[in-house]
Design a protein around this motif. Structure first.
Motif, PDB file in Angstrom:
ATOM      1  N   ARG A  17      23.484  -5.794  13.580  1.00 19.56           N
ATOM      2  CA  ARG A  17      22.820  -5.827  14.662  1.00 19.56           C
ATOM      3  C   ARG A  17      23.443  -5.567  15.924  1.00 19.56           C
ATOM      4  NH1 ARG A  17      20.815 -10.336  17.625  1.00 19.56           N
ATOM      5  NH2 ARG A  17      19.293  -9.648  19.039  1.00 19.56           N
ATOM      6  N   ALA A  18      24.515  -6.140  16.156  1.00 20.20           N
ATOM      7  CA  ALA A  18      25.299  -6.035  17.208  1.00 20.20           C
ATOM      8  C   ALA A  18      26.108  -4.608  17.237  1.00 20.20           C
ATOM      9  CB  ALA A  18      26.668  -6.751  17.323  1.00 20.20           C
ATOM     10  N   ARG A  19      26.294  -3.806  15.979  1.00 20.09           N
ATOM     11  CA  ARG A  19      26.786  -2.549  15.930  1.00 20.09           C
ATOM     12  C   ARG A  19      25.817  -1.510  16.218  1.00 20.09           C
ATOM     13  NH1 ARG A  19      29.099  -2.979  11.318  1.00 20.09           N
ATOM     14  NH2 ARG A  19      31.216  -2.946  12.067  1.00 20.09           N
ATOM     15  N   GLY A  39      32.203   9.178  19.377  1.00 21.76           N
ATOM     16  CA  GLY A  39      33.352   8.643  18.459  1.00 21.76           C
ATOM     17  C   GLY A  39      34.326   7.968  19.395  1.00 21.76           C
ATOM     18  N   VAL A  40      33.722   7.315  20.416  1.00 17.04           N
ATOM     19  CA  VAL A  40      34.508   6.118  21.028  1.00 17.04           C
ATOM     20  C   VAL A  40      34.402   4.998  20.573  1.00 17.04           C
ATOM     21  CG1 VAL A  40      35.001   7.737  23.138  1.00 17.04           C
ATOM     22  CG2 VAL A  40      33.178   5.953  23.079  1.00 17.04           C
ATOM     23  N   LEU A  41      33.249   4.212  19.989  1.00 15.54           N
ATOM     24  CA  LEU A  41      33.175   3.299  19.279  1.00 15.54           C
ATOM     25  C   LEU A  41      33.798   2.911  18.091  1.00 15.54           C
ATOM     26  CD1 LEU A  41      31.291   0.453  19.616  1.00 15.54           C
ATOM     27  CD2 LEU A  41      29.560   1.737  18.358  1.00 15.54           C
ATOM     28  N   ARG A  42      34.883   2.155  18.303  1.00 19.52           N
ATOM     29  CA  ARG A  42      35.847   1.997  17.146  1.00 19.52           C
ATOM     30  C   ARG A  42      35.427   0.980  16.202  1.00 19.52           C
ATOM     31  NH1 ARG A  42      41.061   4.235  18.190  1.00 19.52           N
ATOM     32  NH2 ARG A  42      41.578   3.322  16.063  1.00 19.52           N
ATOM     33  N   GLY A  43      34.961  -0.210  16.449  1.00 18.29           N
ATOM     34  CA  GLY A  43      34.608  -1.154  15.590  1.00 18.29           C
ATOM     35  C   GLY A  43      33.976  -2.254  16.425  1.00 18.29           C
ATOM     36  N   ILE A  44      33.338  -3.077  15.432  1.00 13.79           N
ATOM     37  CA  ILE A  44      32.527  -4.448  15.975  1.00 13.79           C
ATOM     38  C   ILE A  44      32.868  -5.446  14.802  1.00 13.79           C
ATOM     39  CG2 ILE A  44      30.419  -5.474  16.488  1.00 13.79           C
ATOM     40  CD1 ILE A  44      29.508  -2.806  17.762  1.00 13.79           C
ATOM     41  N   ASP A  45      33.133  -6.608  15.391  1.00  9.03           N
ATOM     42  CA  ASP A  45      33.224  -7.635  14.571  1.00  9.03           C
ATOM     43  C   ASP A  45      33.217  -9.036  15.117  1.00  9.03           C
ATOM     44  OD1 ASP A  45      34.661  -6.313  11.910  1.00  9.03           O
ATOM     45  OD2 ASP A  45      36.268  -5.922  13.402  1.00  9.03           O
ATOM     46  N   LEU A  46      32.806  -9.863  14.438  1.00  9.14           N
ATOM     47  CA  LEU A  46      32.497 -11.362  14.667  1.00  9.14           C
ATOM     48  C   LEU A  46      34.021 -12.000  14.431  1.00  9.14           C
ATOM     49  CD1 LEU A  46      29.162 -12.116  13.122  1.00  9.14           C
ATOM     50  CD2 LEU A  46      29.533 -11.352  15.610  1.00  9.14           C
ATOM     51  N   ASP A  47      34.437 -12.574  15.496  1.00 12.49           N
ATOM     52  CA  ASP A  47      35.677 -13.469  15.371  1.00 12.49           C
ATOM     53  C   ASP A  47      35.205 -14.767  14.740  1.00 12.49           C
ATOM     54  OD1 ASP A  47      34.944 -15.174  17.369  1.00 12.49           O
ATOM     55  OD2 ASP A  47      36.316 -14.439  18.833  1.00 12.49           O
ATOM     56  N   TYR A  49      35.054 -17.562  15.722  1.00 13.92           N
ATOM     57  CA  TYR A  49      34.414 -18.469  16.492  1.00 13.92           C
ATOM     58  C   TYR A  49      33.015 -17.711  16.693  1.00 13.92           C
ATOM     59  CZ  TYR A  49      38.987 -19.955  17.564  1.00 13.92           C
ATOM     60  OH  TYR A  49      40.367 -20.450  17.416  1.00 13.92           O
ATOM     61  N   GLY A  50      32.540 -16.928  16.127  1.00 14.43           N
ATOM     62  CA  GLY A  50      31.368 -16.293  16.444  1.00 14.43           C
ATOM     63  C   GLY A  50      30.956 -15.418  17.649  1.00 14.43           C
ATOM     64  N   SER A  51      32.154 -15.087  18.205  1.00 14.83           N
ATOM     65  CA  SER A  51      32.211 -14.099  19.330  1.00 14.83           C
ATOM     66  C   SER A  51      32.000 -12.709  18.851  1.00 14.83           C
ATOM     67  CB  SER A  51      33.248 -14.193  20.450  1.00 14.83           C
ATOM     68  OG  SER A  51      33.489 -15.447  20.830  1.00 14.83           O
ATOM     69  N   VAL A  52      31.386 -11.806  19.614  1.00  9.89           N
ATOM     70  CA  VAL A  52      31.403 -10.326  19.153  1.00  9.89           C
ATOM     71  C   VAL A  52      32.583  -9.578  19.928  1.00  9.89           C
ATOM     72  CG1 VAL A  52      29.941  -8.236  19.508  1.00  9.89           C
ATOM     73  CG2 VAL A  52      28.918 -10.767  18.770  1.00  9.89           C
ATOM     74  N   VAL A  53      32.982  -9.020  19.008  1.00 13.32           N
ATOM     75  CA  VAL A  53      34.153  -8.302  19.537  1.00 13.32           C
ATOM     76  C   VAL A  53      34.201  -6.556  19.287  1.00 13.32           C
ATOM     77  CG1 VAL A  53      36.849  -8.071  19.323  1.00 13.32           C
ATOM     78  CG2 VAL A  53      35.768 -10.054  18.883  1.00 13.32           C
ATOM     79  N   VAL A  54      33.926  -5.965  20.285  1.00 15.05           N
ATOM     80  CA  VAL A  54      33.921  -4.489  20.158  1.00 15.05           C
ATOM     81  C   VAL A  54      35.060  -3.824  20.645  1.00 15.05           C
ATOM     82  CG1 VAL A  54      32.407  -2.718  21.348  1.00 15.05           C
ATOM     83  CG2 VAL A  54      31.270  -5.120  21.043  1.00 15.05           C
TER      84      VAL A  54
END
Length: 180
Positions: A17-19, A39-47, A49-54
């Motif tokens: 959903r965040a991606r 092509g500038v969006l390289r990745g999205i993850d949850l750390d 702690y549940g934070s979204v890291v883009v």
């Protein structure tokens, strides 16, 4: 009680959903393209702690649009219910015009902008990449009439990523995304 597999599934759904939200953010300089198209969006993850890291990669060092991209991604994610968002800049490997998607290239032409030339083979840290400081050769197709009888008028146009060209067939000027 929520099982570990249910937590993992929920995390995967939150990440997807965040991606989707971040992928839909338009580029500030080329608003017909999304960050995903460009092509500038390289990745999205949850750390952990549940934070979204883009992760974003700018099109070039010093790109003035990066601050706006970061702010818009964070705002849209927070508005969508992700309270803790971090947007980080990733510089390695550097962005290349090869990362513009086929859909992004189609949208550029649709909006009268010549996309960069054909994709180059992928290069690694050990591959030499030669930089040419000479003007781009003739043959950039006109996005309006498709003629390859075009000429470069200026190496720089509205943004640092574009050059200004003119079609000799239809006489229309047009921007061209420079190959990087």
């Amino acid at each position: 009680m929520v099982t570990a597999s249910e937590r993992a599934e929920q995390g995967g759904e939150r990440t997807r959903r965040a991606r989707d939200i971040a992928a839909g953010v338009p580029d500030p300089e080329l608003p017909m393209l999304t960050l995903s198209d460009l092509g500038v969006l390289r990745g999205i993850d949850l750390d952990k702690y549940g934070s979204v890291v883009v992760q974003l990669t700018p099109t070039y060092a010093g790109c003035p649009a990066v601050a706006e991209m970061r702010a818009e991604v964070a705002t849209r994610l927070r508005t969508a219910g992700f309270p803790d968002v971090r947007v980080v800049t990733v510089l390695d490997p550097p962005w290349t015009t090869d990362w513009i998607t086929a859909e992004g290239r189609r949208k550029l032409v649709e909006h009268g902008i010549a996309p960069p030339g054909a994709r180059r083979p992928a290069h690694s840290a050990t591959t030499r990449v030669w930089l040419s400081l000479t003007p781009h050769p003739a043959g950039v197709p006109c996005p309006r009439c498709a003629s390859i009888d075009t000429e470069e008028l200026s190496r720089f146009a509205a943004t640092a990523c574009t050059a200004l060209r003119r079609c000799r067939a239809c006489l229309e000027p047009f921007p061209h995304i420079k190959e990087l």
